[in-house]
Design a protein around this motif. Structure first.
Motif, short mmCIF file in Angstrom:
data_model
loop_
_atom_site.label_atom_id
_atom_site.label_comp_id
_atom_site.label_asym_id
_atom_site.label_seq_id
_atom_site.Cartn_x
_atom_site.Cartn_y
_atom_site.Cartn_z
N THR A 52 49.85 37.49 40.36
CA THR A 52 48.77 38.11 41.11
C THR A 52 48.18 39.24 40.28
O THR A 52 48.90 39.96 39.58
CB THR A 52 49.26 38.66 42.46
OG1 THR A 52 50.39 39.52 42.22
CG2 THR A 52 49.70 37.53 43.39
N PHE A 53 46.87 39.37 40.34
CA PHE A 53 46.13 40.38 39.59
C PHE A 53 45.37 41.25 40.58
O PHE A 53 44.84 40.74 41.57
CB PHE A 53 45.11 39.73 38.65
CG PHE A 53 45.70 38.74 37.69
CD1 PHE A 53 46.10 39.13 36.43
CD2 PHE A 53 45.82 37.41 38.04
CE1 PHE A 53 46.64 38.22 35.54
CE2 PHE A 53 46.35 36.48 37.16
CZ PHE A 53 46.76 36.88 35.90
N GLY A 54 45.27 42.53 40.29
CA GLY A 54 44.50 43.39 41.18
C GLY A 54 43.89 44.58 40.46
O GLY A 54 44.35 45.00 39.40
N ASP A 55 42.84 45.07 41.07
CA ASP A 55 42.23 46.33 40.68
C ASP A 55 42.14 47.11 41.98
O ASP A 55 41.33 46.78 42.85
CB ASP A 55 40.84 46.10 40.07
CG ASP A 55 40.23 47.38 39.55
OD1 ASP A 55 40.97 48.28 39.12
OD2 ASP A 55 38.99 47.49 39.59
N PRO A 56 43.02 48.09 42.17
CA PRO A 56 43.13 48.75 43.48
C PRO A 56 41.92 49.62 43.82
O PRO A 56 41.21 50.11 42.93
CB PRO A 56 44.39 49.60 43.34
CG PRO A 56 44.47 49.90 41.89
CD PRO A 56 43.92 48.68 41.18
N ALA A 100 46.07 46.96 28.80
CA ALA A 100 47.24 46.28 29.35
C ALA A 100 47.23 46.36 30.88
O ALA A 100 46.73 47.32 31.46
CB ALA A 100 48.51 46.93 28.81
N LEU A 101 47.81 45.35 31.49
CA LEU A 101 48.03 45.34 32.93
C LEU A 101 49.35 46.06 33.20
O LEU A 101 50.32 45.87 32.47
CB LEU A 101 48.13 43.90 33.44
CG LEU A 101 46.92 43.02 33.23
CD1 LEU A 101 47.27 41.55 33.48
CD2 LEU A 101 45.78 43.46 34.13
N THR A 138 43.62 45.76 36.55
CA THR A 138 44.43 46.82 35.95
C THR A 138 45.91 46.66 36.26
O THR A 138 46.74 47.27 35.60
CB THR A 138 43.97 48.21 36.44
OG1 THR A 138 44.07 48.24 37.88
CG2 THR A 138 42.53 48.49 36.02
N GLN A 139 46.23 45.85 37.29
CA GLN A 139 47.61 45.72 37.72
C GLN A 139 47.98 44.24 37.88
O GLN A 139 47.10 43.39 38.05
CB GLN A 139 47.83 46.46 39.04
CG GLN A 139 47.58 47.96 38.89
CD GLN A 139 47.74 48.71 40.18
OE1 GLN A 139 47.43 48.22 41.26
NE2 GLN A 139 48.21 49.95 40.08
N VAL A 140 49.28 43.98 37.85
CA VAL A 140 49.76 42.60 37.89
C VAL A 140 51.10 42.55 38.61
O VAL A 140 51.85 43.53 38.64
CB VAL A 140 49.90 42.03 36.45
CG1 VAL A 140 50.97 42.76 35.66
CG2 VAL A 140 50.11 40.54 36.43
N GLY A 141 51.38 41.41 39.19
CA GLY A 141 52.69 41.09 39.75
C GLY A 141 53.00 39.66 39.37
O GLY A 141 52.10 38.82 39.37
N GLY A 175 50.58 45.81 51.53
CA GLY A 175 50.00 47.15 51.47
C GLY A 175 49.10 47.39 50.27
O GLY A 175 48.82 48.54 49.93
N TYR A 176 48.64 46.33 49.63
CA TYR A 176 47.80 46.46 48.44
C TYR A 176 46.34 46.31 48.84
O TYR A 176 45.93 45.26 49.32
CB TYR A 176 48.19 45.40 47.40
CG TYR A 176 47.57 45.64 46.05
CD1 TYR A 176 48.15 46.53 45.16
CD2 TYR A 176 46.41 44.98 45.66
CE1 TYR A 176 47.60 46.76 43.91
CE2 TYR A 176 45.85 45.20 44.42
CZ TYR A 176 46.44 46.09 43.55
OH TYR A 176 45.88 46.33 42.32
N SER A 177 45.55 47.36 48.63
CA SER A 177 44.11 47.32 48.88
C SER A 177 43.40 47.21 47.55
O SER A 177 43.66 48.00 46.64
CB SER A 177 43.65 48.59 49.61
OG SER A 177 44.29 48.69 50.86
N TYR A 178 42.51 46.24 47.42
CA TYR A 178 41.92 45.95 46.12
C TYR A 178 40.39 45.94 46.17
O TYR A 178 39.79 45.71 47.21
CB TYR A 178 42.41 44.59 45.62
CG TYR A 178 42.12 43.47 46.59
CD1 TYR A 178 40.88 42.84 46.60
CD2 TYR A 178 43.07 43.07 47.51
CE1 TYR A 178 40.61 41.83 47.51
CE2 TYR A 178 42.81 42.07 48.41
CZ TYR A 178 41.58 41.44 48.40
OH TYR A 178 41.30 40.45 49.30
N ARG A 179 39.81 46.20 44.99
CA ARG A 179 38.38 45.98 44.78
C ARG A 179 38.17 44.55 44.30
O ARG A 179 37.19 43.91 44.64
CB ARG A 179 37.82 46.95 43.74
CG ARG A 179 37.82 48.39 44.22
CD ARG A 179 37.16 49.33 43.25
NE ARG A 179 37.72 49.21 41.91
CZ ARG A 179 37.11 49.62 40.80
NH1 ARG A 179 35.92 50.15 40.87
NH2 ARG A 179 37.69 49.50 39.63
#
Length: 177
Positions: free
Chosen positions: A170-174, A70-71, A151-154, A112-116
């Motif tokens: 928005t999707f991210g993997d920090p 899950a996100l 792994t994360q979502v907004g 402030g979101y840093s992502y891979r």
């Protein structure tokens, strides 16, 4: 209308180059679902909190059906999505580029979101959650983002003129320390 965009650190420079050659509402090289191919409901989201929780739940149901984790919601990704949905609604224009010329990735960094890895799906229309997810899952680019290595979502939407809602996920993997 629906439109996805994705970037990894490796692909960042090629994606930025592609962003310079934008078509209205979509990046060159991404899959664009024609307006007529997406079923439309005359439903305008009534409760944003319930709608956004439902939208994230719908993403996680698609992932669970395929054995994917899950996100988890991230407030910085949600802020980036909210900023962009409001901007699209104010301009009555669906685009990955903001009125301030920011990319999805710049908006995430501004929060402030840093992502891979990171991605964004957008849409414009009076969709129900079901028709929105059906449209996205039937589009290879959107589907790739929904089922991607994130792994994360907004998520957010903003109401524009008439019955048009502007959606942004928005999707991210920090980057982890």
């Amino acid at each position: 209308m629906l439109c996805p965009v994705t970037v990894t650190l490796r692909r960042k420079f090629s994606v930025l180059a592609a962003m310079m050659a934008m078509l209205p509402g979509c990046l060159v090289g991404t899959t664009r679902t024609p307006r007529a191919a997406v079923p439309r409901d005359r439903v305008n989201p009534a409760s944003s909190g319930d709608t956004l929780a439902g939208l994230i739940d719908a993403h996680n149901r698609e992932r669970a059906q395929r054995g994917l984790p899950a996100l988890t919601p991230d407030p910085r990704l949600e802020a980036a999505a909210r900023r962009h949905a409001a901007d699209m609604a104010a301009r009555r224009k669906m685009s990955h580029t903001g009125s301030d010329r920011t990319s999805p990735f710049q908006r995430m960094k501004d929060e402030g979101y840093s992502y891979r890895r990171a991605a964004e799906n957008i849409a414009a229309g009076a969709f129900s959650l079901e028709t929105l997810m059906t449209g996205w899952m039937n589009s290879p680019g959107h589907r790739r983002n929904i089922l991607g290595p994130y792994t994360q979502v907004g998520a957010s939407f903003a109401n524009g003129e008439g019955d048009t809602a502007y959606w942004c996920v928005t999707f991210g993997d920090p980057i982890r320390p």
